[in-house]
Scaffold this motif. Structure first.
Motif, PDB file in Angstrom:
ATOM      1  N   LEU A   1       0.838  -1.190   0.000  1.00  0.00           N
ATOM      2  CA  LEU A   1       0.000   0.000   0.000  1.00  0.00           C
ATOM      3  C   LEU A   1       0.876   1.243   0.000  1.00  0.00           C
ATOM      4  CD1 LEU A   1      -2.856   1.279   0.316  1.00  0.00           C
ATOM      5  CD2 LEU A   1      -2.501   1.154   2.787  1.00  0.00           C
TER       6      LEU A   1
ATOM      7  N   ARG B   1      -9.672   6.789   3.237  1.00  0.00           N
ATOM      8  CA  ARG B   1      -9.391   5.714   2.287  1.00  0.00           C
ATOM      9  C   ARG B   1     -10.666   5.376   1.538  1.00  0.00           C
ATOM     10  NH1 ARG B   1      -7.253  -0.511   3.327  1.00  0.00           N
ATOM     11  NH2 ARG B   1      -6.276  -0.767   1.261  1.00  0.00           N
ATOM     12  N   ASP B   2     -10.574   5.383   0.224  1.00  0.00           N
ATOM     13  CA  ASP B   2     -11.724   5.104  -0.643  1.00  0.00           C
ATOM     14  C   ASP B   2     -12.922   5.980  -0.279  1.00  0.00           C
ATOM     15  OD1 ASP B   2     -10.395   3.215  -2.185  1.00  0.00           O
ATOM     16  OD2 ASP B   2     -10.928   1.568  -0.851  1.00  0.00           O
TER      17      ASP B   2
ATOM     18  N   ALA C   1      -4.596   5.011   0.938  1.00  0.00           N
ATOM     19  CA  ALA C   1      -4.923   5.763   2.143  1.00  0.00           C
ATOM     20  C   ALA C   1      -4.230   7.110   2.079  1.00  0.00           C
ATOM     21  CB  ALA C   1      -4.472   5.003   3.384  1.00  0.00           C
TER      22      ALA C   1
ATOM     23  N   LEU D   1      -3.467   4.062  11.192  1.00  0.00           N
ATOM     24  CA  LEU D   1      -3.594   3.347   9.925  1.00  0.00           C
ATOM     25  C   LEU D   1      -2.963   1.963  10.028  1.00  0.00           C
ATOM     26  CD1 LEU D   1      -4.396   3.358   6.923  1.00  0.00           C
ATOM     27  CD2 LEU D   1      -2.179   4.426   6.437  1.00  0.00           C
TER      28      LEU D   1
ATOM     29  N   SER E   1       0.925   5.376   0.507  1.00  0.00           N
ATOM     30  CA  SER E   1       0.117   6.386   1.178  1.00  0.00           C
ATOM     31  C   SER E   1       0.826   7.731   1.197  1.00  0.00           C
ATOM     32  CB  SER E   1      -0.178   5.950   2.617  1.00  0.00           C
ATOM     33  OG  SER E   1      -0.892   6.949   3.315  1.00  0.00           O
TER      34      SER E   1
END
Length: 292
Positions: free
Chosen positions: A62, A97-98, A86, A224, A64
Protein backbone atom coordinates in the motif's frame (compact mmCIF):
# COMPACT_ATOMS: atom_id res chain seq x y z
CA UNK A 1 11.91 -2.06 16.07
CA UNK A 2 13.24 -4.86 13.96
CA UNK A 3 16.61 -6.27 14.93
CA UNK A 4 17.96 -6.34 11.37
CA UNK A 5 18.99 -2.87 10.15
CA UNK A 6 17.68 -1.56 6.86
CA UNK A 7 20.19 -1.00 4.07
CA UNK A 8 21.70 2.46 4.16
CA UNK A 9 21.16 4.45 0.97
CA UNK A 10 23.58 7.31 0.84
CA UNK A 11 22.67 10.69 -0.53
CA UNK A 12 25.59 10.78 -2.93
CA UNK A 13 25.53 7.34 -4.45
CA UNK A 14 22.67 4.96 -3.67
CA UNK A 15 24.27 2.29 -5.85
CA UNK A 16 26.79 1.74 -3.04
CA UNK A 17 24.10 0.60 -0.62
CA UNK A 18 24.22 -2.91 0.70
CA UNK A 19 21.85 -5.42 -0.82
CA UNK A 20 18.36 -5.37 0.70
CA UNK A 21 17.99 -7.78 3.58
CA UNK A 22 15.28 -10.41 3.61
CA UNK A 23 13.31 -8.07 5.87
CA UNK A 24 12.62 -5.77 2.93
CA UNK A 25 10.38 -8.42 1.39
CA UNK A 26 7.99 -7.89 4.29
CA UNK A 27 7.30 -4.22 3.56
CA UNK A 28 3.54 -3.76 3.21
CA UNK A 29 3.14 0.01 3.56
CA UNK A 30 5.11 2.92 2.07
CA UNK A 31 4.30 6.41 3.34
CA UNK A 32 5.83 9.56 1.92
CA UNK A 33 5.59 13.25 2.51
CA UNK A 34 4.93 15.24 -0.65
CA UNK A 35 6.63 18.66 -0.77
CA UNK A 36 10.39 18.46 -0.42
CA UNK A 37 10.22 14.66 -0.39
CA UNK A 38 8.33 12.96 -3.23
CA UNK A 39 7.98 16.13 -5.32
CA UNK A 40 10.99 18.07 -6.54
CA UNK A 41 11.47 21.73 -5.71
CA UNK A 42 9.34 22.68 -8.72
CA UNK A 43 6.47 20.62 -7.21
CA UNK A 44 6.66 18.05 -10.01
CA UNK A 45 5.67 14.38 -9.78
CA UNK A 46 8.85 12.31 -10.21
CA UNK A 47 9.28 10.37 -13.45
CA UNK A 48 8.37 6.73 -13.00
CA UNK A 49 5.89 7.25 -10.16
CA UNK A 50 2.88 5.74 -11.89
CA UNK A 51 4.81 2.65 -13.03
CA UNK A 52 6.18 2.23 -9.51
CA UNK A 53 2.70 2.50 -7.98
CA UNK A 54 1.39 -0.12 -10.41
CA UNK A 55 4.17 -2.51 -9.40
CA UNK A 56 3.61 -1.85 -5.69
CA UNK A 57 -0.08 -2.59 -6.13
CA UNK A 58 0.79 -5.83 -7.95
CA UNK A 59 2.97 -6.81 -4.99
CA UNK A 60 0.29 -5.93 -2.44
CA UNK A 61 2.20 -2.94 -1.01
CA UNK A 62 0.00 0.00 0.00
CA UNK A 63 1.26 3.46 -0.95
CA UNK A 64 0.12 6.39 1.18
CA UNK A 65 0.83 10.11 0.66
CA UNK A 66 1.18 11.95 3.98
CA UNK A 67 1.05 15.69 3.62
CA UNK A 68 0.05 19.03 5.02
CA UNK A 69 -2.09 19.32 1.90
CA UNK A 70 -5.83 18.84 2.13
CA UNK A 71 -7.50 15.56 1.22
CA UNK A 72 -9.19 17.02 -1.87
CA UNK A 73 -5.82 18.15 -3.23
CA UNK A 74 -4.19 14.76 -2.67
CA UNK A 75 -7.18 12.90 -4.11
CA UNK A 76 -7.01 15.00 -7.28
CA UNK A 77 -3.25 14.42 -7.65
CA UNK A 78 -3.69 10.64 -7.41
CA UNK A 79 -7.16 10.39 -8.95
CA UNK A 80 -6.24 7.67 -11.46
CA UNK A 81 -4.73 5.37 -8.82
CA UNK A 82 -6.67 6.36 -5.69
CA UNK A 83 -8.62 3.11 -5.29
CA UNK A 84 -7.48 1.45 -2.06
CA UNK A 85 -4.96 4.21 -1.32
CA UNK A 86 -4.92 5.76 2.14
CA UNK A 87 -4.43 9.53 2.28
CA UNK A 88 -2.91 11.05 5.42
CA UNK A 89 -3.98 14.66 4.88
CA UNK A 90 -3.66 17.94 6.77
CA UNK A 91 -0.56 16.76 8.68
CA UNK A 92 -2.38 13.73 10.05
CA UNK A 93 -5.56 15.42 11.24
CA UNK A 94 -7.65 13.75 8.52
CA UNK A 95 -7.15 10.23 7.11
CA UNK A 96 -9.32 8.95 4.27
CA UNK A 97 -9.39 5.71 2.29
CA UNK A 98 -11.72 5.10 -0.64
CA UNK A 99 -13.71 8.19 0.30
CA UNK A 100 -14.35 6.99 3.85
CA UNK A 101 -12.91 8.76 6.88
CA UNK A 102 -10.62 6.52 8.92
CA UNK A 103 -9.73 9.13 11.52
CA UNK A 104 -9.84 12.87 12.24
CA UNK A 105 -8.86 15.18 15.05
CA UNK A 106 -10.80 18.49 14.81
CA UNK A 107 -10.01 21.60 16.81
CA UNK A 108 -12.45 23.11 19.27
CA UNK A 109 -14.23 26.00 17.48
CA UNK A 110 -13.15 28.47 20.17
CA UNK A 111 -9.49 27.52 19.68
CA UNK A 112 -9.73 27.85 15.91
CA UNK A 113 -11.28 31.29 16.28
CA UNK A 114 -8.57 32.38 18.75
CA UNK A 115 -5.82 31.40 16.31
CA UNK A 116 -7.48 33.34 13.50
CA UNK A 117 -7.70 36.42 15.71
CA UNK A 118 -4.01 36.02 16.64
CA UNK A 119 -3.10 35.97 12.94
CA UNK A 120 -5.15 39.11 12.37
CA UNK A 121 -3.13 40.84 15.09
CA UNK A 122 0.14 39.69 13.54
CA UNK A 123 -0.91 41.03 10.16
CA UNK A 124 -2.03 44.32 11.71
CA UNK A 125 1.43 44.59 13.24
CA UNK A 126 3.11 44.38 9.87
CA UNK A 127 3.79 40.66 9.41
CA UNK A 128 2.93 39.47 5.89
CA UNK A 129 0.95 36.45 7.01
CA UNK A 130 -2.44 34.87 6.42
CA UNK A 131 -4.46 32.06 7.99
CA UNK A 132 -5.94 29.07 6.19
CA UNK A 133 -8.76 27.53 8.23
CA UNK A 134 -8.71 23.90 7.16
CA UNK A 135 -12.08 22.18 7.25
CA UNK A 136 -12.99 18.71 6.11
CA UNK A 137 -14.99 20.05 3.17
CA UNK A 138 -12.94 23.11 2.24
CA UNK A 139 -10.28 25.57 3.32
CA UNK A 140 -11.33 29.10 4.27
CA UNK A 141 -9.27 32.29 4.03
CA UNK A 142 -9.90 35.96 4.71
CA UNK A 143 -7.06 37.29 2.53
CA UNK A 144 -8.08 37.66 -1.11
CA UNK A 145 -4.90 39.06 -2.66
CA UNK A 146 -3.49 37.06 -5.54
CA UNK A 147 -0.03 36.55 -4.00
CA UNK A 148 -1.54 34.82 -0.97
CA UNK A 149 -4.15 32.87 -2.94
CA UNK A 150 -1.43 31.56 -5.28
CA UNK A 151 0.22 29.90 -2.29
CA UNK A 152 -3.09 28.59 -0.98
CA UNK A 153 -3.97 27.01 -4.32
CA UNK A 154 -0.80 24.91 -4.25
CA UNK A 155 -2.11 22.88 -1.32
CA UNK A 156 -5.86 23.54 -1.06
CA UNK A 157 -7.73 22.87 -4.29
CA UNK A 158 -10.98 23.37 -2.37
CA UNK A 159 -10.85 26.85 -0.82
CA UNK A 160 -13.13 29.82 -0.31
CA UNK A 161 -12.54 33.47 0.51
CA UNK A 162 -14.83 34.41 3.41
CA UNK A 163 -15.46 37.57 5.36
CA UNK A 164 -15.08 35.92 8.75
CA UNK A 165 -13.02 32.72 9.02
CA UNK A 166 -14.01 32.32 12.68
CA UNK A 167 -17.59 31.51 11.69
CA UNK A 168 -17.30 28.73 9.08
CA UNK A 169 -19.77 25.84 9.13
CA UNK A 170 -17.31 22.95 8.94
CA UNK A 171 -15.22 20.72 11.19
CA UNK A 172 -11.93 22.62 11.48
CA UNK A 173 -9.08 20.14 11.69
CA UNK A 174 -6.11 22.52 11.44
CA UNK A 175 -5.16 26.16 11.08
CA UNK A 176 -2.31 26.69 8.61
CA UNK A 177 -0.47 30.00 8.50
CA UNK A 178 1.50 31.18 5.49
CA UNK A 179 4.26 33.67 6.29
CA UNK A 180 5.94 35.31 3.29
CA UNK A 181 9.03 35.64 5.49
CA UNK A 182 10.42 32.95 7.78
CA UNK A 183 7.71 30.97 9.53
CA UNK A 184 10.22 29.47 11.95
CA UNK A 185 11.60 32.84 13.03
CA UNK A 186 8.49 35.05 12.97
CA UNK A 187 5.09 33.36 12.99
CA UNK A 188 5.84 30.29 15.09
CA UNK A 189 7.25 32.28 18.05
CA UNK A 190 4.23 34.60 17.95
CA UNK A 191 1.97 31.57 18.42
CA UNK A 192 3.84 30.38 21.50
CA UNK A 193 0.81 30.90 23.81
CA UNK A 194 -1.04 28.17 21.91
CA UNK A 195 1.88 25.75 22.32
CA UNK A 196 0.94 25.29 25.98
CA UNK A 197 -2.21 23.39 25.01
CA UNK A 198 -1.84 22.63 21.29
CA UNK A 199 0.79 21.84 18.70
CA UNK A 200 2.45 24.68 16.83
CA UNK A 201 4.41 22.90 14.10
CA UNK A 202 6.69 24.46 11.48
CA UNK A 203 5.80 22.42 8.41
CA UNK A 204 7.84 24.30 5.81
CA UNK A 205 9.95 27.40 5.31
CA UNK A 206 6.82 29.56 5.14
CA UNK A 207 4.18 27.42 6.86
CA UNK A 208 3.14 26.87 10.47
CA UNK A 209 0.30 24.56 11.53
CA UNK A 210 -1.75 24.71 14.71
CA UNK A 211 -3.38 21.40 15.64
CA UNK A 212 -4.50 19.41 18.64
CA UNK A 213 -1.71 17.87 20.71
CA UNK A 214 -2.93 14.43 19.69
CA UNK A 215 -2.73 15.19 15.96
CA UNK A 216 0.36 14.51 13.86
CA UNK A 217 1.42 12.38 10.94
CA UNK A 218 2.88 9.79 13.30
CA UNK A 219 -0.35 9.32 15.26
CA UNK A 220 -2.29 9.07 12.00
CA UNK A 221 0.16 6.50 10.64
CA UNK A 222 -0.06 4.39 13.78
CA UNK A 223 -3.85 4.39 13.57
CA UNK A 224 -3.59 3.35 9.93
CA UNK A 225 -1.16 0.56 10.84
CA UNK A 226 -3.57 -0.69 13.51
CA UNK A 227 -6.48 -0.54 11.06
CA UNK A 228 -4.59 -2.60 8.47
CA UNK A 229 -2.67 -4.91 10.80
CA UNK A 230 0.70 -3.59 9.62
CA UNK A 231 3.72 -3.27 11.92
CA UNK A 232 6.52 -0.67 11.98
CA UNK A 233 8.86 -3.38 10.66
CA UNK A 234 6.61 -3.61 7.58
CA UNK A 235 6.51 0.15 7.05
CA UNK A 236 8.77 2.44 5.00
CA UNK A 237 8.53 6.22 5.53
CA UNK A 238 10.11 9.23 3.80
CA UNK A 239 10.21 12.80 5.11
CA UNK A 240 12.12 16.07 5.00
CA UNK A 241 10.71 18.56 7.51
CA UNK A 242 9.79 18.94 11.16
CA UNK A 243 6.19 17.85 10.69
CA UNK A 244 7.52 14.45 9.54
CA UNK A 245 9.47 13.63 12.71
CA UNK A 246 6.84 11.58 14.53
CA UNK A 247 5.94 9.77 11.32
CA UNK A 248 9.56 8.61 11.01
CA UNK A 249 9.30 7.13 14.51
CA UNK A 250 6.47 4.85 13.37
CA UNK A 251 8.58 2.94 10.84
CA UNK A 252 11.67 0.76 11.04
CA UNK A 253 12.47 1.78 7.48
CA UNK A 254 12.61 5.55 8.04
CA UNK A 255 14.39 7.73 5.48
CA UNK A 256 15.29 11.41 5.57
CA UNK A 257 15.91 13.09 2.25
CA UNK A 258 19.49 14.24 1.67
CA UNK A 259 18.38 17.89 1.78
CA UNK A 260 16.08 17.44 4.80
CA UNK A 261 16.02 19.64 7.89
CA UNK A 262 18.97 18.67 10.16
CA UNK A 263 16.61 17.47 12.90
CA UNK A 264 14.95 15.09 10.42
CA UNK A 265 18.30 13.71 9.26
CA UNK A 266 19.22 13.10 12.90
CA UNK A 267 15.92 11.36 13.65
CA UNK A 268 15.65 9.04 10.61
CA UNK A 269 17.42 5.70 10.57
CA UNK A 270 18.61 6.12 6.96
CA UNK A 271 19.33 8.74 4.32
CA UNK A 272 17.86 8.83 0.81
CA UNK A 273 18.93 10.94 -2.18
CA UNK A 274 17.32 14.38 -2.34
CA UNK A 275 13.86 15.11 -3.66
CA UNK A 276 15.48 16.68 -6.73
CA UNK A 277 17.30 13.41 -7.40
CA UNK A 278 14.11 11.28 -7.33
CA UNK A 279 15.20 9.96 -3.95
CA UNK A 280 11.92 8.31 -2.92
CA UNK A 281 11.50 6.18 -6.02
CA UNK A 282 15.19 5.31 -6.23
CA UNK A 283 15.14 4.13 -2.64
CA UNK A 284 11.97 2.10 -3.08
CA UNK A 285 13.46 0.46 -6.16
CA UNK A 286 16.68 -0.37 -4.33
CA UNK A 287 15.12 -1.76 -1.16
CA UNK A 288 12.31 -3.73 -2.83
CA UNK A 289 14.39 -4.85 -5.80
CA UNK A 290 12.28 -3.10 -8.44
CA UNK A 291 13.59 -2.30 -11.88
CA UNK A 292 14.92 1.26 -11.97
Amino acid sequence: MSSAPAPVLTATDPSTATDPSTGSAGIRLIVTDMDGTLLDDAKRIPPGLWDTLAELRRRGVLFSPASGRQYATLAREFADVAEGMAFIAENGTYVVRDGAELSSDPLEPAVAAAVVRAVRRLAAGGVDVGAVVCGKRSAYVERGDEAFLAEVRRYYVEHRVVEDATAVDDDVIKIALFDFGSAERTTAPALAPFAATHQVVVSGEHWVDVMNRTANKGAALRRLQDELGITPAQTMVFGDYLNDLKMLDAADWSFAMANAHPDVVARARHLAPSNNDNGVLRTIARVLGLEA
